[in-house]
Design a protein around this motif. Structure first.
Motif, mmCIF file in Angstrom:
data_model
loop_
_atom_site.group_PDB
_atom_site.id
_atom_site.type_symbol
_atom_site.label_atom_id
_atom_site.label_comp_id
_atom_site.label_asym_id
_atom_site.label_seq_id
_atom_site.Cartn_x
_atom_site.Cartn_y
_atom_site.Cartn_z
ATOM 1 N N LEU A 245 -81.842 -34.757 -3.919
ATOM 2 C CA LEU A 245 -80.617 -34.066 -3.519
ATOM 3 C C LEU A 245 -79.937 -33.413 -4.714
ATOM 4 C CD1 LEU A 245 -79.294 -36.721 -0.982
ATOM 5 C CD2 LEU A 245 -80.328 -34.504 -0.447
ATOM 6 N N GLN A 246 -79.948 -34.075 -5.847
ATOM 7 C CA GLN A 246 -79.368 -33.484 -7.061
ATOM 8 C C GLN A 246 -80.149 -32.243 -7.490
ATOM 9 O OE1 GLN A 246 -79.528 -36.677 -9.908
ATOM 10 N NE2 GLN A 246 -78.218 -38.009 -8.682
ATOM 11 N N THR A 247 -81.476 -32.370 -7.490
ATOM 12 C CA THR A 247 -82.342 -31.286 -7.976
ATOM 13 C C THR A 247 -82.238 -30.055 -7.097
ATOM 14 O OG1 THR A 247 -83.894 -32.868 -8.944
ATOM 15 C CG2 THR A 247 -84.724 -30.649 -8.488
ATOM 16 N N TYR A 248 -82.306 -30.241 -5.784
ATOM 17 C CA TYR A 248 -82.290 -29.073 -4.901
ATOM 18 C C TYR A 248 -80.886 -28.507 -4.725
ATOM 19 C CZ TYR A 248 -87.217 -29.261 -4.110
ATOM 20 O OH TYR A 248 -88.571 -29.203 -4.317
ATOM 21 N N ARG A 249 -79.856 -29.318 -4.874
ATOM 22 C CA ARG A 249 -78.510 -28.757 -4.871
ATOM 23 C C ARG A 249 -78.339 -27.841 -6.078
ATOM 24 N NH1 ARG A 249 -75.936 -33.089 -4.676
ATOM 25 N NH2 ARG A 249 -75.525 -33.160 -2.433
ATOM 26 N N ARG A 250 -78.866 -28.276 -7.217
ATOM 27 C CA ARG A 250 -78.763 -27.463 -8.429
ATOM 28 C C ARG A 250 -79.568 -26.161 -8.277
ATOM 29 N NH1 ARG A 250 -77.700 -28.175 -13.930
ATOM 30 N NH2 ARG A 250 -78.966 -26.851 -15.288
ATOM 31 N N LEU A 251 -80.777 -26.277 -7.744
ATOM 32 C CA LEU A 251 -81.628 -25.086 -7.576
ATOM 33 C C LEU A 251 -80.984 -24.091 -6.620
ATOM 34 C CD1 LEU A 251 -84.291 -23.546 -7.914
ATOM 35 C CD2 LEU A 251 -85.257 -24.964 -6.098
ATOM 36 N N LEU A 252 -80.525 -24.583 -5.459
ATOM 37 C CA LEU A 252 -79.970 -23.681 -4.452
ATOM 38 C C LEU A 252 -78.612 -23.123 -4.844
ATOM 39 C CD1 LEU A 252 -81.040 -25.689 -1.277
ATOM 40 C CD2 LEU A 252 -82.007 -23.538 -2.101
ATOM 41 N N SER A 253 -77.952 -23.783 -5.787
ATOM 42 C CA SER A 253 -76.666 -23.262 -6.266
ATOM 43 C C SER A 253 -76.861 -22.036 -7.159
ATOM 44 C CB SER A 253 -75.923 -24.337 -7.032
ATOM 45 O OG SER A 253 -76.538 -24.567 -8.299
ATOM 46 N N GLY A 254 -78.107 -21.853 -7.621
ATOM 47 C CA GLY A 254 -78.387 -20.733 -8.517
ATOM 48 C C GLY A 254 -78.267 -21.082 -9.983
ATOM 49 N N ILE A 255 -77.965 -22.357 -10.270
ATOM 50 C CA ILE A 255 -77.789 -22.765 -11.661
ATOM 51 C C ILE A 255 -79.064 -22.583 -12.472
ATOM 52 C CG2 ILE A 255 -77.352 -24.763 -13.168
ATOM 53 C CD1 ILE A 255 -75.416 -25.790 -11.017
ATOM 54 N N ASP A 256 -80.248 -22.787 -11.809
ATOM 55 C CA ASP A 256 -81.502 -22.724 -12.522
ATOM 56 C C ASP A 256 -82.170 -21.348 -12.440
ATOM 57 O OD1 ASP A 256 -81.299 -25.345 -13.302
ATOM 58 O OD2 ASP A 256 -82.342 -26.121 -11.533
ATOM 59 N N ASP A 257 -81.503 -20.364 -11.824
ATOM 60 C CA ASP A 257 -82.105 -19.033 -11.726
ATOM 61 C C ASP A 257 -82.139 -18.333 -13.078
ATOM 62 O OD1 ASP A 257 -82.443 -19.394 -9.050
ATOM 63 O OD2 ASP A 257 -80.647 -18.276 -8.443
#
Length: 257
Positions: A245-257
Motif C-alpha cells: 500500500l505504501q509503494t503503490y500509493r507513492r507510485l500512483l501519486s506521481g512521486i516516482d515519475d
C-alpha cells in the motif's frame, strides 16, 4: 472455525501439521513463527527462501500431488479459491483432510483471512501488529486519483479486472481501473483496445509474467505514464500488504515519475 467459502472446520486441538498450497500464505505462516508446523508446500512457495528450502514440495498450486499430501498426514491444509483447483480440494476433503479455503478479492478480505488463519493456529497476538499496520495504511486517503490499466500477461495480452485483489490494492492507493465493469477477472484486450480506454497510467508487474523495460518501451504512446512494478507486492497478500500500500500509493501519486 469457518473458512471463506462458509465451510465449517472443527479441531480438537491447534493444528500441528500444515500443508500450504498458497505461496503468499506460506510466507505468512513463516512470519507467524510456524516453521516447525509446516510439513508441505508448493513448488511456487519461494519465500522465505532459506526456510522453504527444507520443506517437502507437493508440486504446483494447480497440480498438487494428492498422494504425497495424504502421506504427510496434515491436520490442516490451507488453500485459496483462485490459486487452487476445486477438484483437488474436493478430493482431499473426501479423503478426510481438513481444508481451509480462502477467497481473497480485496485488501479487507485479505485482512479478515489473515486474522482467521492466525486465530485458527493460536497466533492472534503475533498477527495483531500486521493487522493494525494494514488498517493504518487503509485509513490514509489517496494523494491523487487516476485511471489505470494493469497488465498481467502477454501473448495474449491479459489485464487485471476490477473484481481482483490486485485491482483493490490499486484502488486503495488511488487507481480507478479503466477496464469495463464487469470485464471479467483477467480479460483479454489487445493494445489498441487499451489505447482506446485512454488510461493515465499502464502498470507492468514482474509477476506472474516477467514484464521488463523492453515491454514498457513497446507500449510507449498508449498512456502518459508506463511503469514496471513489483508483482509480488501487487498480488501477494500477507506480511507485505503494508509495504504494498505504501509503494503503490507513492507510485500512483506521481512521486516516482
Amino acid at each position: 472455525m469457518t473458512d471463506d467459502l462458509g465451510h465449517q472446520l472443527r479441531f480438537e486441538r491447534v493444528p500441528q501439521r500444515i500443508v500450504c498450497l498458497v505461496p503468499s500464505l506460506t510466507e505468512y505462516l513463516f512470519w507467524l513463527g510456524l516453521a516447525e508446523q509446516i510439513v508441505g508446500i508448493t513448488d511456487y512457495c519461494i519465500v522465505p527462501a532459506e526456510q522453504v528450502a527444507a520443506v517437502p514440495k507437493v508440486r504446483g498450486t494447480k497440480n498438487p500431488n494428492r498422494e504425497q499430501i495424504l502421506a504427510l498426514a496434515p491436520d490442516l491444509i490451507i488453500a485459496n479459491k483462485e490459486e487452487n483447483r476445486e477438484r483437488d480440494i474436493v478430493a482431499l476433503a473426501a479423503a478426510g483432510l481438513t481444508i481451509y479455503v480462502s477467497e481473497i478479492d480485496s485488501v479487507q478480505q485479505a485482512m479478515a483471512s489473515l486474522q482467521t488463519i492466525a486465530s485458527m493456529l493460536g497466533r492472534s497476538e503475533q498477527a495483531r501488529p500486521l493487522i493494525e499496520a494494514i488498517q493504518a495504511e487503509l485509513a490514509l486517503a489517496p494523494i491523487r486519483q487516476q485511471r489505470v490499466a494493469t497488465a498481467i500477461w502477454r501473448d495474449p495480452w491479459m489485464w487485471v479486472g476490477k473484481a481482483t485483489y490486485a485491482a483493490d490494492v490499486l484502488a486503495c492507493c488511488g487507481a480507478s481501473n479503466c477496464l469495463a465493469d464487469p470485464a471479467g477477472r483477467y480479460p483479454r484486450l489487445e493494445l489498441a483496445e487499451i489505447a482506446a480506454l485512454q488510461p493515465d497510467r499502464i502498470l507492468l508487474p514482474d509477476e506472474p509474467y516477467t514484464f521488463s523495460q523492453a515491454d514498457a518501451e513497446q507500449l510507449q504512446g498508449l498512456a502518459p505514464q508506463i511503469n514496471c512494478c513489483d508483482g509480488q507486492l501487487l498480488t501477494w497478500y500477507g506480511p507485505r500488504i503494508p509495504l504494498a500500500l505504501q509503494t503503490y500509493r507513492r507510485l500512483l501519486s506521481g512521486i516516482d515519475d
